[in-house]
Design a protein around this motif. Structure first.
Motif, PDB file in Angstrom:
ATOM      1  N   TYR A 395      13.535  20.040   4.013  1.00  0.00           N
ATOM      2  CA  TYR A 395      13.718  18.433   4.235  1.00  0.00           C
ATOM      3  C   TYR A 395      15.244  18.161   4.438  1.00  0.00           C
ATOM      4  CZ  TYR A 395       9.252  18.665   1.849  1.00  0.00           C
ATOM      5  OH  TYR A 395       7.767  18.724   1.562  1.00  0.00           O
ATOM      6  N   SER A 396      16.307  18.906   3.803  1.00  0.00           N
ATOM      7  CA  SER A 396      17.593  18.397   3.743  1.00  0.00           C
ATOM      8  C   SER A 396      18.256  18.715   5.119  1.00  0.00           C
ATOM      9  CB  SER A 396      18.330  18.964   2.699  1.00  0.00           C
ATOM     10  OG  SER A 396      17.815  18.638   1.399  1.00  0.00           O
ATOM     11  N   ALA A 397      17.866  19.566   5.851  1.00  0.00           N
ATOM     12  CA  ALA A 397      18.635  20.190   7.038  1.00  0.00           C
ATOM     13  C   ALA A 397      17.722  20.475   8.261  1.00  0.00           C
ATOM     14  CB  ALA A 397      19.604  21.324   6.856  1.00  0.00           C
ATOM     15  N   LYS A 398      16.637  19.397   8.452  1.00  0.00           N
ATOM     16  CA  LYS A 398      15.635  19.699   9.655  1.00  0.00           C
ATOM     17  C   LYS A 398      16.305  20.051  10.850  1.00  0.00           C
ATOM     18  CE  LYS A 398      12.330  16.528   7.437  1.00  0.00           C
ATOM     19  NZ  LYS A 398      11.395  15.308   7.812  1.00  0.00           N
ATOM     20  N   PRO A 399      15.832  20.944  11.755  1.00  0.00           N
ATOM     21  CA  PRO A 399      14.667  21.485  11.465  1.00  0.00           C
ATOM     22  C   PRO A 399      14.746  22.972  10.680  1.00  0.00           C
ATOM     23  CG  PRO A 399      15.664  22.217  13.558  1.00  0.00           C
ATOM     24  CD  PRO A 399      16.605  20.895  12.977  1.00  0.00           C
ATOM     25  N   TYR A 400      15.934  23.163  10.212  1.00  0.00           N
ATOM     26  CA  TYR A 400      16.071  24.371   9.283  1.00  0.00           C
ATOM     27  C   TYR A 400      15.625  24.342   7.936  1.00  0.00           C
ATOM     28  CZ  TYR A 400      19.615  25.170  13.156  1.00  0.00           C
ATOM     29  OH  TYR A 400      20.006  25.283  14.262  1.00  0.00           O
ATOM     30  N   VAL A 401      15.357  25.497   7.385  1.00  0.00           N
ATOM     31  CA  VAL A 401      14.802  25.549   5.957  1.00  0.00           C
ATOM     32  C   VAL A 401      15.699  26.223   5.158  1.00  0.00           C
ATOM     33  CG1 VAL A 401      13.093  26.604   4.432  1.00  0.00           C
ATOM     34  CG2 VAL A 401      12.346  25.781   6.729  1.00  0.00           C
ATOM     35  N   LEU A 402      16.256  25.574   4.237  1.00  0.00           N
ATOM     36  CA  LEU A 402      17.261  26.064   3.187  1.00  0.00           C
ATOM     37  C   LEU A 402      16.681  26.820   2.197  1.00  0.00           C
ATOM     38  CD1 LEU A 402      19.731  22.821   3.175  1.00  0.00           C
ATOM     39  CD2 LEU A 402      19.607  24.958   4.715  1.00  0.00           C
ATOM     40  N   PHE A 403      17.249  27.821   1.761  1.00  0.00           N
ATOM     41  CA  PHE A 403      16.721  28.540   0.416  1.00  0.00           C
ATOM     42  C   PHE A 403      18.069  28.528  -0.643  1.00  0.00           C
ATOM     43  CE2 PHE A 403      14.250  30.141   3.844  1.00  0.00           C
ATOM     44  CZ  PHE A 403      12.922  29.909   3.308  1.00  0.00           C
ATOM     45  N   TYR A 404      17.924  27.442  -1.365  1.00  0.00           N
ATOM     46  CA  TYR A 404      18.853  27.354  -2.454  1.00  0.00           C
ATOM     47  C   TYR A 404      18.462  28.628  -3.440  1.00  0.00           C
ATOM     48  CZ  TYR A 404      21.527  25.267  -6.284  1.00  0.00           C
ATOM     49  OH  TYR A 404      22.380  24.919  -7.436  1.00  0.00           O
ATOM     50  N   THR A 405      19.459  29.485  -3.731  1.00  0.00           N
ATOM     51  CA  THR A 405      19.432  30.844  -4.122  1.00  0.00           C
ATOM     52  C   THR A 405      20.538  30.916  -5.415  1.00  0.00           C
ATOM     53  OG1 THR A 405      18.818  31.737  -2.246  1.00  0.00           O
ATOM     54  CG2 THR A 405      19.245  33.383  -4.136  1.00  0.00           C
ATOM     55  N   THR A 406      19.907  31.012  -6.748  1.00  0.00           N
ATOM     56  CA  THR A 406      20.957  30.984  -7.830  1.00  0.00           C
ATOM     57  C   THR A 406      20.739  32.165  -8.733  1.00  0.00           C
ATOM     58  OG1 THR A 406      19.266  29.572  -9.238  1.00  0.00           O
ATOM     59  CG2 THR A 406      21.063  28.640  -7.882  1.00  0.00           C
ATOM     60  N   LYS A 407      21.883  32.555  -9.292  1.00  0.00           N
ATOM     61  CA  LYS A 407      21.677  33.636 -10.313  1.00  0.00           C
ATOM     62  C   LYS A 407      22.889  33.257 -11.441  1.00  0.00           C
ATOM     63  CE  LYS A 407      23.475  37.713  -9.565  1.00  0.00           C
ATOM     64  NZ  LYS A 407      24.569  37.876 -10.648  1.00  0.00           N
ATOM     65  N   ARG A 408      22.720  33.902 -12.464  1.00  0.00           N
ATOM     66  CA  ARG A 408      23.639  33.460 -13.508  1.00  0.00           C
ATOM     67  C   ARG A 408      24.329  34.778 -13.803  1.00  0.00           C
ATOM     68  NH1 ARG A 408      23.102  28.516 -15.681  1.00  0.00           N
ATOM     69  NH2 ARG A 408      24.233  29.010 -17.478  1.00  0.00           N
ATOM     70  N   VAL A 409      25.703  34.864 -14.014  1.00  0.00           N
ATOM     71  CA  VAL A 409      26.598  36.098 -14.127  1.00  0.00           C
ATOM     72  C   VAL A 409      27.810  35.385 -15.139  1.00  0.00           C
ATOM     73  CG1 VAL A 409      27.862  35.714 -11.910  1.00  0.00           C
ATOM     74  CG2 VAL A 409      27.905  37.792 -13.202  1.00  0.00           C
ATOM     75  N   GLY A 410      28.243  36.419 -15.756  1.00  0.00           N
ATOM     76  CA  GLY A 410      29.434  36.240 -16.806  1.00  0.00           C
ATOM     77  C   GLY A 410      30.331  37.258 -16.610  1.00  0.00           C
ATOM     78  N   GLY A 411      31.500  37.329 -16.997  1.00  0.00           N
ATOM     79  CA  GLY A 411      32.513  38.562 -17.148  1.00  0.00           C
ATOM     80  C   GLY A 411      33.568  38.276 -18.008  1.00  0.00           C
ATOM     81  N   GLY A 412      34.149  39.230 -18.599  1.00  0.00           N
ATOM     82  CA  GLY A 412      35.370  39.168 -19.137  1.00  0.00           C
ATOM     83  C   GLY A 412      35.824  40.567 -20.043  1.00  0.00           C
ATOM     84  N   MET A 413      36.928  40.588 -20.436  1.00  0.00           N
ATOM     85  CA  MET A 413      37.426  41.860 -21.167  1.00  0.00           C
ATOM     86  C   MET A 413      36.729  42.216 -22.129  1.00  0.00           C
ATOM     87  SD  MET A 413      39.915  43.186 -19.441  1.00  0.00           S
ATOM     88  CE  MET A 413      40.495  44.277 -20.570  1.00  0.00           C
ATOM     89  N   GLN A 414      36.392  43.386 -22.549  1.00  0.00           N
ATOM     90  CA  GLN A 414      35.667  43.976 -23.533  1.00  0.00           C
ATOM     91  C   GLN A 414      36.434  45.044 -24.326  1.00  0.00           C
ATOM     92  OE1 GLN A 414      32.031  46.012 -22.967  1.00  0.00           O
ATOM     93  NE2 GLN A 414      32.785  47.090 -20.971  1.00  0.00           N
ATOM     94  N   ASP A 415      37.647  45.568 -23.722  1.00  0.00           N
ATOM     95  CA  ASP A 415      38.333  46.562 -24.216  1.00  0.00           C
ATOM     96  C   ASP A 415      39.754  46.469 -23.627  1.00  0.00           C
ATOM     97  OD1 ASP A 415      39.928  48.511 -25.339  1.00  0.00           O
ATOM     98  OD2 ASP A 415      38.346  49.950 -25.088  1.00  0.00           O
ATOM     99  N   PHE A 416      40.700  45.667 -24.568  1.00  0.00           N
ATOM    100  CA  PHE A 416      42.014  45.229 -23.925  1.00  0.00           C
ATOM    101  C   PHE A 416      42.995  46.424 -23.820  1.00  0.00           C
ATOM    102  CE2 PHE A 416      40.300  41.211 -25.346  1.00  0.00           C
ATOM    103  CZ  PHE A 416      40.722  40.379 -24.657  1.00  0.00           C
ATOM    104  N   ASP A 417      42.706  47.609 -24.386  1.00  0.00           N
ATOM    105  CA  ASP A 417      43.584  48.679 -24.335  1.00  0.00           C
ATOM    106  C   ASP A 417      43.206  49.620 -22.895  1.00  0.00           C
ATOM    107  OD1 ASP A 417      45.420  49.986 -25.351  1.00  0.00           O
ATOM    108  OD2 ASP A 417      44.552  51.159 -26.725  1.00  0.00           O
ATOM    109  N   ALA A 418      42.176  49.222 -22.152  1.00  0.00           N
ATOM    110  CA  ALA A 418      41.472  50.014 -21.111  1.00  0.00           C
ATOM    111  C   ALA A 418      42.281  49.798 -19.760  1.00  0.00           C
ATOM    112  CB  ALA A 418      40.169  50.155 -21.151  1.00  0.00           C
ATOM    113  N   ILE A 419      42.917  48.601 -19.761  1.00  0.00           N
ATOM    114  CA  ILE A 419      43.620  48.290 -18.595  1.00  0.00           C
ATOM    115  C   ILE A 419      45.054  47.811 -18.642  1.00  0.00           C
ATOM    116  CG2 ILE A 419      43.552  46.578 -16.452  1.00  0.00           C
ATOM    117  CD1 ILE A 419      40.516  46.428 -17.000  1.00  0.00           C
ATOM    118  N   LYS A 420      46.001  48.694 -17.713  1.00  0.00           N
ATOM    119  CA  LYS A 420      47.290  48.253 -17.786  1.00  0.00           C
ATOM    120  C   LYS A 420      47.746  47.772 -16.489  1.00  0.00           C
ATOM    121  CE  LYS A 420      47.515  49.960 -22.048  1.00  0.00           C
ATOM    122  NZ  LYS A 420      47.547  49.050 -23.177  1.00  0.00           N
TER     123      LYS A 420
END
Length: 426
Positions: A395-420
């Motif tokens: 409906y939002s962008a006729k005549p096109y069909v939109l596909f609102y695609t979502t995923k949940r992702v996180g990230g962060g340091m788990q070992d502070f001695d492993a990267i310099k």
């Protein structure tokens, strides 16, 4: 002007190879050969530049221009190699579409009916059977497992940090990981002596919340009506680059607010003052530049700032412009520290360690941590919440069909001695 400047630059160093019908493997091998030829030309011209500096005190302008053109050609050929490797990593269209007995997967059939025609009754029944919550016409429906796996697999090929980091898939919104601040308690005892009780370890907890990432590809009605179009492959191809671009920036520089926390967002301290919760850095000794004399020595300092247990799987991470600067460096015996890929699918190396190119890394500048080195699989963790959802919007962008695609992702340091980090500071 040096006579060498009158020699033409090898065509392989400046031009893309002729286009002809070749297989993917042949094209990749040809690109690799072209890149090796370009690097040979790069070494010759850079040696000329260094000789001019030694004899005249400065390099000829034409030599510098020639070197810059070959350097840019190396970058283009590396991009083509990356593109070919990504295409080779993509699964065949329709992979996983059928069960072993040849019957179509029930979830996939219902998903295709929803994508093509907007019929959601089949998905609603399936997700009610699986006791799924939050899946409805307003929140979207889960894609089939093979489609989700294909999206994640392709993103691992496109997103540079995801490809080298640790990964954990969870069903909750936050992943919590305990760790010991002091390490496990232990001691020495005689064979028959009593084992005294050790002190209690000091435990803390790392939390990795997952944040919502979205993309909104659009399709025409004719594309959806075409039975020959593999909708699974189409949606994966549409969202992979959008997701990977956002992830790549967040895993490096994200502030943890509505996005993952990047490893450069954590505090950085001089390696001599390192403590848990900080990333250690080695300074180049010069603001915004490598030292003029023996610049490769600071890279050696960076490598050996990392403990031996982490160096086994360590790699350099930098952007393309920084990689262009380290290409010119030599060791004490005149060998170039940077080397092109040794085989099809292999990365370029720096001092025999793989190089990962991440465009979201900062450029060389005063105090900038432009180069990271470490075991990213042990150092940085990417957390994916199971389930990719799609909401069909005609409906939002006729005549096109939109596909609102979502995923949940996180990230962060788990070992502070492993990267310099290598900080370009005095």
């Amino acid at each position: 002007m040096s006579d060498s400047n009158s020699r033409p630059v090898p065509a392989a160093a400046l031009q893309a190879p002729e286009t002809k019908a070749v297989t993917g493997e042949e094209a990749t091998r040809r690109e690799l050969d072209e890149m090796r030829a370009a690097f040979t030309a790069f070494r010759e011209v850079n040696d000329e530049r260094l000789a001019e500096i030694e004899t005249r005190g400065a390099a000829d302008v034409l030599t510098g221009d020639k070197l810059a053109r070959i350097d840019a050609a190396l970058d283009r050929q590396q991009q083509r190699l990356d593109t070919l490797a990504l295409k080779a990593a993509r699964p065949p269209r329709g992979e996983g579409a059928d069960k072993a007995n040849g019957a179509p997967d029930e979830h996939k059939s219902a998903f295709l009916a929803y994508m093509r025609k907007g019929r959601e009754d089949g998905l609603r029944v399936l997700e009610q059977k699986s006791l799924s919550v939050g899946s409805d016409p307003d929140g979207g429906y889960l894609v089939p497992e093979e489609t989700e796996a294909g999206i994640l697999r392709r993103m691992a090929s496109v997103s540079p940090i995801r490809a080298i980091a640790g990964n954990r898939q969870v069903s909750a919104s936050v992943f919590k990981k305990p760790f010991s601040l002091a390490g496990p308690q232990s001691g020495w005892v005689a064979e028959t002596a009593a084992r005294p009780e050790t002190g209690s370890p000091t435990l803390a907890e790392l939390a990795f919340p997952t944040m919502e990432l979205y993309a909104m590809p659009a399709a025409t009605a004719s594309l959806l009506d075409d039975a020959a179009v593999d909708v699974d492959a189409w949606i994966a191809e549409e969202v992979e680059l959008a997701f990977a671009e956002q992830e790549g920036a967040a895993f490096v520089n994200g502030d943890g607010v509505n996005r993952p926390r990047g490893f450069l967002d954590y505090p950085s301290v001089a390696e001599a003052s390192w403590s848990w919760g900080n990333l250690g850095h080695v300074a180049t000794g010069l603001d915004g530049a490598f030292p003029a004399a023996d610049p490769g020595d600071v890279l050696i300092d960076l490598v050996y700032a990392l403990k031996a247990g982490y160096r086994q799987n360590a790699r350099f991470v930098m952007n393309r412009r920084t990689q262009g600067a380290v290409r010119k460096m030599k060791d004490g015996e005149g060998n170039y520290l940077w080397q092109p890929p040794a085989s099809v699918g292999a990365p370029a190396t720096l001092m025999s360690f793989p190089v990962t190119e991440a465009e979201d890394m900062p450029d060389i500048a005063t105090d900038a941590p432009a180069i990271a080195f470490g075991d990213f699989r042990r150092g940085y963790l990417v957390v994916d919440r199971a389930g990719v959802r799609i909401l069909r919007d005609p409906y939002s962008a006729k005549p096109y069909v939109l596909f609102y695609t979502t995923k949940r992702v996180g990230g962060g340091m788990q070992d502070f001695d492993a990267i310099k980090l290598l900080a370009f500071s005095a």
